[in-house]
Write an enzyme that holds these catalytic residues in place. Structure first.
Site, PDB file in Angstrom:
ATOM      1  N   ALA A   1       0.830  -1.209   0.000  1.00 35.47           N
ATOM      2  CA  ALA A   1       0.000   0.000   0.000  1.00 35.47           C
ATOM      3  C   ALA A   1       0.864   1.258   0.000  1.00 35.47           C
ATOM      4  O   ALA A   1       0.537   2.253  -0.664  1.00 35.47           O
ATOM      5  CB  ALA A   1      -0.936  -0.004   1.202  1.00 35.47           C
ATOM      6  N   ASP A   2       1.958   1.232   0.744  1.00 39.01           N
ATOM      7  CA  ASP A   2       2.874   2.383   0.746  1.00 39.01           C
ATOM      8  C   ASP A   2       3.439   2.625  -0.645  1.00 39.01           C
ATOM      9  O   ASP A   2       3.537   3.777  -1.091  1.00 39.01           O
ATOM     10  CB  ASP A   2       4.023   2.127   1.720  1.00 39.01           C
ATOM     11  CG  ASP A   2       3.706   2.580   3.130  1.00 39.01           C
ATOM     12  OD1 ASP A   2       3.327   3.751   3.299  1.00 39.01           O
ATOM     13  OD2 ASP A   2       3.833   1.771   4.055  1.00 39.01           O
ATOM     14  N   SER A   3       3.836   1.562  -1.324  1.00 37.46           N
ATOM     15  CA  SER A   3       4.428   1.716  -2.651  1.00 37.46           C
ATOM     16  C   SER A   3       3.419   2.257  -3.651  1.00 37.46           C
ATOM     17  O   SER A   3       3.735   3.145  -4.458  1.00 37.46           O
ATOM     18  CB  SER A   3       4.977   0.375  -3.132  1.00 37.46           C
ATOM     19  OG  SER A   3       5.998  -0.093  -2.269  1.00 37.46           O
TER      20      SER A   3
ATOM     21  N   GLY B   1       2.986   5.812  -2.920  1.00 36.38           N
ATOM     22  CA  GLY B   1       4.138   6.588  -3.360  1.00 36.38           C
ATOM     23  C   GLY B   1       4.071   6.925  -4.840  1.00 36.38           C
ATOM     24  O   GLY B   1       4.317   8.071  -5.250  1.00 36.38           O
TER      25      GLY B   1
END
Length: 401
Positions: free
Chosen positions: A173-175, A178
């Site tokens: 989810a972070d990627s 980003g």
């Protein structure tokens, strides 16, 4: 990838201040830096970005940071100190983008909210990356990608039908957030080119992953349909699974196109299945996945991975080996694309890491350097900003550097 003239990179006119940590915001800044933006990584003097200590290290040097911190100059600044605040405002006046991921209200507490930043630079784009966004009942909760993977429905559909939900073993989810943030920043900058005014990007990590998950909300809204866990199978086509080869390896097969499904059946010696009335649509094939998986699995189990892939390629059917990182590093296609490229690092020597995200034919990006030590460029950046030796010493005495 061809040699890159740094001055020809498409984003060399941009200056980006990366105030964020772990991992969505910093990744967005990395994406911009890969295509020429001047990225200044601003870290607390005594509490550097935790990614410096995440995962394995070599000779005391964190390897994840070498990837996430590439193409960034590093500056230490304590924003809670008056001197740190004033210095950031001076930097903001000369910058195009600030990326931050503090909890909502933190910048405002330090006198660095949108009011102050936009007054310093009306063209500034401020990207605010948080778990839940800047408003709403969850806005002030601590948020991480894992929570987004859980809340979004990703974990609920991942795993075998009779097994627990599964979270990814990496920052999915972070990627995604980003990459979405980098896109949002470029969109806001394009708007600024027309209007002359900057704006705030409110990026909630729980949102971009919903887009990647596809039409689940639409299905539920219109049909009341809740997608179940199906393991490697799909409700939309079959055969679609992983299969073990004779030499103990694994391959993945996909038949999203009807023509490919027919080629696979001919290849594995079961052409009679093509004539079944249910074979004509992906959804109907998915309801007969047991039959199709057996047909494909039995054939694949009799051949080595190399022979399976060769036969599928000749049949123009879709197959890929299940690869771990060792296979990825040796894969011929990745090598041809230079997907894993080599750069020289003053700390560790030659480093192999993922290359820039895409290739541009006229203005390509490049990895100019890997992640630099904490605060390595502090004096140089502040001197360029016009601060004197005395000014810098005063900031150090205050604890702002």
């Amino acid at each position: 990838m061809p040699a890159v003239n740094e001055t020809s990179a498409p984003l060399t006119h941009l200056r980006v201040l990366d105030l964020a940590t772990l991992f969505a915001g910093p990744l967005a800044a990395t994406m911009l830096g890969d295509f020429g933006a001047e990225v200044i990584k601003i870290e607390h003097p005594t509490k550097p970005d935790p990614s410096r200590g995440h995962g394995p290290s070599k000779d005391g040097v964190g390897l994840w940071w070498k990837l996430l911190g590439r193409n960034k100059r590093t500056l230490t600044l304590n924003l809670s100190k008056p001197g740190g605040r004033d210095t950031l405002l001076r930097l903001a006046a000369t910058s195009d983008v600030i990326i931050e991921n503090f909890r909502p209200g933190t910048l405002e507490k330090w006198g660095l909210g949108w009011k102050e930043l936009s007054a310093a630079n009306p063209r500034l784009v401020l990207a605010r990356v948080t778990g839940f966004g800047q408003f709403g009942p969850y806005a002030h909760r601590p948020g991480f990608g894992t929570l987004a993977e859980a809340m979004s429905g990703f974990a609920a559909i991942t795993g075998e039908p009779d097994a627990p939900p599964v979270l990814p073993p990496f920052g999915l989810a972070d990627s995604i957030a980003g990459l979405a943030t980098a896109y949002a920043v470029m969109t806001a900058l394009a708007a600024c080119d027309r209007t002359g005014e900057g704006q705030v990007v409110d990026m909630a990590i729980i949102e971009p992953i919903l887009t990647v998950l596809g039409p689940q909300p639409l299905w539920y809204d219109q049909l009341g349909h809740v997608q179940p866990r199906t393991g490697n199978r799909s409700a939309n086509n079959a055969p679609r699974n992983t299969y073990r080869t004779a030499d103990g390896s694994w391959v993945a097969v996909s038949t999203s196109a009807q023509s490919v499904a027919e080629r696979v059946m001919r290849l594995v010696g079961r052409p009679e299945l093509i004539d079944e009335p249910w074979f004509g649509s992906g959804a109907d094939r998915a309801r007969h996945a047991d039959v199709l998986d057996d047909a494909v699995g039995v054939w694949i189990a009799r051949h080595t991975r190399e022979k399976v892939i060769d036969a599928f390629e000749k049949a123009e059917a879709a197959v890929a080996p299940i690869q771990d990182v060792r296979d990825v590093m040796a894969d011929r296609q990745y090598r041809a694309l230079d997907t894993i490229t080599t750069i020289d690092d003053p700390d560790l020597g030659p480093l192999r890491m993922q290359n820039v995200l895409f290739r541009l034919s006229a203005t390509p990006g490049a990895i100019r350097w890997a992640g630099r030590p904490h605060g390595a460029d502090t004096k140089a950046i502040l001197t360029e900003l016009g601060l004197t030796e005395t000014d810098i010493a005063t900031l150090r005495e205050e604890g702002a550097l």
